[in-house]
Each structure stands twice: as structure tokens, then as C-alpha cells.
Design a protein around this motif. Structure first.
Motif, mmCIF file in Angstrom:
data_model
loop_
_atom_site.group_PDB
_atom_site.id
_atom_site.type_symbol
_atom_site.label_atom_id
_atom_site.label_comp_id
_atom_site.label_asym_id
_atom_site.label_seq_id
_atom_site.Cartn_x
_atom_site.Cartn_y
_atom_site.Cartn_z
ATOM 1 N N SER A 109 0.908 -1.189 0.208
ATOM 2 C CA SER A 109 0.019 0.236 -0.094
ATOM 3 C C SER A 109 0.859 1.257 -0.039
ATOM 4 C CB SER A 109 -0.868 -0.142 1.198
ATOM 5 O OG SER A 109 -0.287 0.085 2.304
ATOM 6 N N THR A 313 -7.327 -5.057 2.478
ATOM 7 C CA THR A 313 -7.088 -3.715 1.819
ATOM 8 C C THR A 313 -8.491 -2.693 1.963
ATOM 9 O OG1 THR A 313 -8.270 -4.695 -0.108
ATOM 10 C CG2 THR A 313 -5.851 -4.722 0.041
ATOM 11 N N VAL A 317 -8.119 1.372 3.873
ATOM 12 C CA VAL A 317 -8.649 2.598 3.298
ATOM 13 C C VAL A 317 -9.750 3.052 4.417
ATOM 14 C CG1 VAL A 317 -10.032 3.460 1.563
ATOM 15 C CG2 VAL A 317 -8.124 1.804 0.882
ATOM 16 N N ASN A 320 -8.341 4.806 7.235
ATOM 17 C CA ASN A 320 -7.172 5.937 6.688
ATOM 18 C C ASN A 320 -5.972 5.585 6.814
ATOM 19 O OD1 ASN A 320 -9.529 7.797 5.720
ATOM 20 N ND2 ASN A 320 -9.916 8.361 8.098
ATOM 21 N N LYS A 323 -4.335 5.749 1.787
ATOM 22 C CA LYS A 323 -5.210 6.555 1.005
ATOM 23 C C LYS A 323 -5.790 6.181 -0.272
ATOM 24 C CE LYS A 323 -2.489 10.850 2.100
ATOM 25 N NZ LYS A 323 -1.349 11.628 1.638
ATOM 26 N N THR A 324 -5.273 4.977 -0.850
ATOM 27 C CA THR A 324 -5.785 4.484 -2.124
ATOM 28 C C THR A 324 -5.736 2.891 -1.658
ATOM 29 O OG1 THR A 324 -3.551 4.334 -3.187
ATOM 30 C CG2 THR A 324 -5.159 6.065 -3.665
ATOM 31 N N GLN A 325 -6.777 2.066 -2.193
ATOM 32 C CA GLN A 325 -6.565 0.611 -2.040
ATOM 33 C C GLN A 325 -5.399 -0.170 -2.670
ATOM 34 O OE1 GLN A 325 -10.416 -1.320 -1.708
ATOM 35 N NE2 GLN A 325 -9.800 -3.051 -3.048
ATOM 36 N N ASP A 327 -3.216 -2.579 -4.926
ATOM 37 C CA ASP A 327 -3.444 -3.668 -5.738
ATOM 38 C C ASP A 327 -2.997 -5.003 -5.266
ATOM 39 O OD1 ASP A 327 -4.037 -5.073 -7.890
ATOM 40 O OD2 ASP A 327 -2.928 -4.030 -9.406
#
Length: 345
Positions: A109, A313, A317, A320, A323-325, A327
């Protein structure tokens, strides 16, 4: 009356404990000068590990020349601090590391490109909340001083236990201490309870009349530990990755055939007696090849690594922490355990 909101909260705390929390063994200083000075070939696989029963078998592979038998030179690097081993892999300064699923998800992440190729173990009791005499239930922790290393798996084990009993961290006097210091503070009577992992559990239980209140055995399958490589190394040297996976399973076979010698090596690496080490045996479930194959398959519960990582994942998020999930579509690579299994059939 059972509240859906309560179940949701418990689920997310359990999930963070299950797959997102650190399972470190920090500051057990048992590296010898001979180990530090040992010479290795320039093309060796640099593999990090630290103090956790599911990772100690790497020491057997080294001492019994199992790596050499599988034609793979290995620079086995012991880390006094587990968190340092994670950052070293993330920085690309080693090729592989022994770490938890949650820490790996956290790393990717943050931009790391890592791959899980093997399940070493699940914790089945070697993470414990240990209490002083007179504390007989989680409710008895209210108002008490409880030590743990903030952010570690045992910190979240503590939070999970509190939540199940209807308490929160505000109901206790939380004392954030490095794991070894937390155990020492408990033995010295400075705190009333402590959350620690093996082998620090042995130290903590030396306090007179202390006892285990609850442990990871109360949450079966919750904590998984892995062999993790950088994607770059796998792409460049898949043959060495395969040889290292083969070496792991060869080590497990050696341990079955040479139990007493294995105990000696494991206990020495842990810095405890053989008898003390044997007490850890039921607290860590080492995964067989069959259990590895099953864990890598898609599923709908926490026994599936893909399911667990997917839920993690989302959780990162939601709270917090990311910030982004991240991959995770290429996080798992089971070709090496499959190749080993096919070679044994």
C-alpha cells in the motif's frame, strides 16, 4: 440483544489483528560474531528473519547445510528488530524476508512491490495476554496498567480481547513499551498485565503466580506468516526462489527425522532452553505443503489468503491507513509450492 453494529466493529478489529498487525520479535540480541563474519557468495539470496517460532527453522536450514543441498547460496540475515527487517526488504536491501500477511499488504500500500510465495505458519497461541495474580477475567483489567508494543499484533490482540468483553483501551492504563521491555516491566511488577509473543512469553510468565488470560489460540487461523520476495528478484531468479522454497520443505522433513537436534538449534536461536522451547510447539502451526496449496486458493473466509488480503485492503482504506486501496491482484504466487508438490508426487 446482539447488535449488528457491534458485530461490525468486532469484525474490523479482528481483521486488523488477523491480517494487518505486526507479529514482530524485537531486540532479542542473539546474533554471534561468527555469524556476522561468515562469508557468503556474491550471488547469494539475502533472506531476513527474526525471532518467531515459525521462522526459526531457517536457522536449521543454515546449520544443517540444507540450502547447499538444494544448490542455493543463502545469506541468512538475522534481525534483532522485526520492523527493521520489513523496512530493509521494502528498501530492496535484501531479496526476501519472513513477515506477516498484514505487514506485506501494508508495504505494498506504500508502494513496495512484493510477492508472497509460501506460508510458514499460523499463530495458534504463541501471542498471549499475560496477567498478574488476582486478574481472572478481561473485565478485571479495568483500571489496570497493561503494557504492549504499540502497533504490534499483540497490541491488537489486547484490543480485540477488550472489545469482546465490552471494554475499550480507555478502560485500562495502556503503557506502550517495546516488547522486551514490556515483558521486563511485567516481571518487575511495574505493570499488571502484558501482551507479548513467544519467546517473550517465557520471560513474562516468570513472574510469580502470573498466567495467560487469552491468546491467539482463541482466534484460530488469525495470524499468518510468510516468505516474501521482491518481485524484481523473482523475475530475475525464479530458480533460486524455487530452491529456497524447496529448502524450506526439506527443513521441515529434517525436523521430523531429527527432532532433538532440531530442538537444540531452535532453542539456541530463540535464546531459551530446549524445554522452554517445546512449550511453544502447540502455539505455532507450521504449514505443510498441502495446507500451503489450500491457503493459496480463492475462498470466502480467512483461511484463504486472497480473501484475507482483500478484506485487509478495504480495512486499510476505511480507517485511513492507506489513501488508496493497494492492488493485491499479483500479491500471491503459488507456482513454487505447486512445483514442489508436483516434484514430490
Amino acid at each position: 440483544m446482539r447488535s449488528p453494529l457491534c458485530y461490525c466493529a468486532i469484525f474490523f478489529i479482528t481483521l486488523f489483528f488477523a491480517v494487518g498487525c505486526v507479529n514482530p520479535a524485537i531486540y532479542i540480541k542473539t546474533t554471534t560474531e561468527s555469524e556476522a563474519a561468515s562469508s557468503v557468495s556474491a550471488d547469494a539470496v539475502s533472506l531476513g528473519f527474526s525471532a518467531w517460532p515459525g521462522w526459526f527453522p531457517w536457522q536449521i536450514a543454515k546449520e544443517q547445510k540444507i540450502f547447499e543441498a538444494n544448490n542455493v547460496p543463502v545469506d541468512l540475515k538475522w534481525f534483532d528488530g522485526y520492523l527493521e527487517s520489513i523496512s530493509t526488504l521494502t528498501a530492496g536491501q535484501i531479496n526476501a524476508n519472513s513477515q506477516t500477511l498484514g505487514d506485506t499488504v501494508n508495504s505494498i500500500s506504500g508502494g513496495a512491490d512484493q510477492v508472497i510465495v509460501l506460508v510458514n505458519d499460523n499463530s495458534t497461541g504463541n501471542d498471549k495476554v499475560i496477567v498478574a495474580e488476582g486478574i481472572n477475567s478481561v473485565a478485571d483489567l479495568k483500571g489496570k496498567k497493561v503494557a504492549a508494543e504499540e502497533g504490534t499484533v499483540d497490541h491488537f490482540l489486547l484490543l480485540l480481547g477488550l472489545r469482546k468483553a465490552g471494554l475499550s483501551v480507555q478502560d485500562i492504563q495502556f503503557v506502550p513499551l517495546e516488547t522486551g521491555k514490556a515483558a521486563a516491566a511485567f516481571v518487575g511488577g511495574q505493570v499488571d498485565a502484558v501482551a507479548v509473543f513467544a519467546p517473550f512469553t517465557t520471560q513474562a510468565l516468570k513472574r510469580s503466580n502470573s498466567k495467560e488470560l487469552f491468546s491467539s489460540k482463541d482466534f484460530p487461523g488469525a495470524i499468518s506468516d510468510h516468505l516474501v520476495f521482491t518481485r524484481k528478484f523473482i523475475g530475475e531468479h525464479p530458480d533460486r526462489v524455487q530452491a529456497l522454497v524447496n529448502s524450506w520443505f526439506a527443513t521441515l522433513e529434517y525436523m521430523k527425522a531429527n527432532k532433538e537436534k532440531s530442538y537444540e538449534i531452535l532453542a539456541n536461536r530463540a535464546g531459551v532452553s530446549v524445554e522452554e522451547y517445546k512449550e511453544y510447539e502447540n502455539g505455532t502451526k507450521i504449514f505443510t505443503i498441502e495446507e500451503n496449496l489450500k491457503a493459496f486458493q480463492p475462498g470466502n473466509d480467512m483461511t484463504s489468503l486472497q480473501f484475507a488480503a482483500t478484506e485487509m485492503t478495504k480495512f486499510l482504506v476505511d480507517v485511513n491507513l492507506a489513501k488508496t486501496q493497494p492492488d493485491i491482484r499479483t500479491l500471491f504466487d503459488d507456482r513454487f509450492i505447486k512445483a514442489y508438490a508436483e516434484g514430490k508426487s
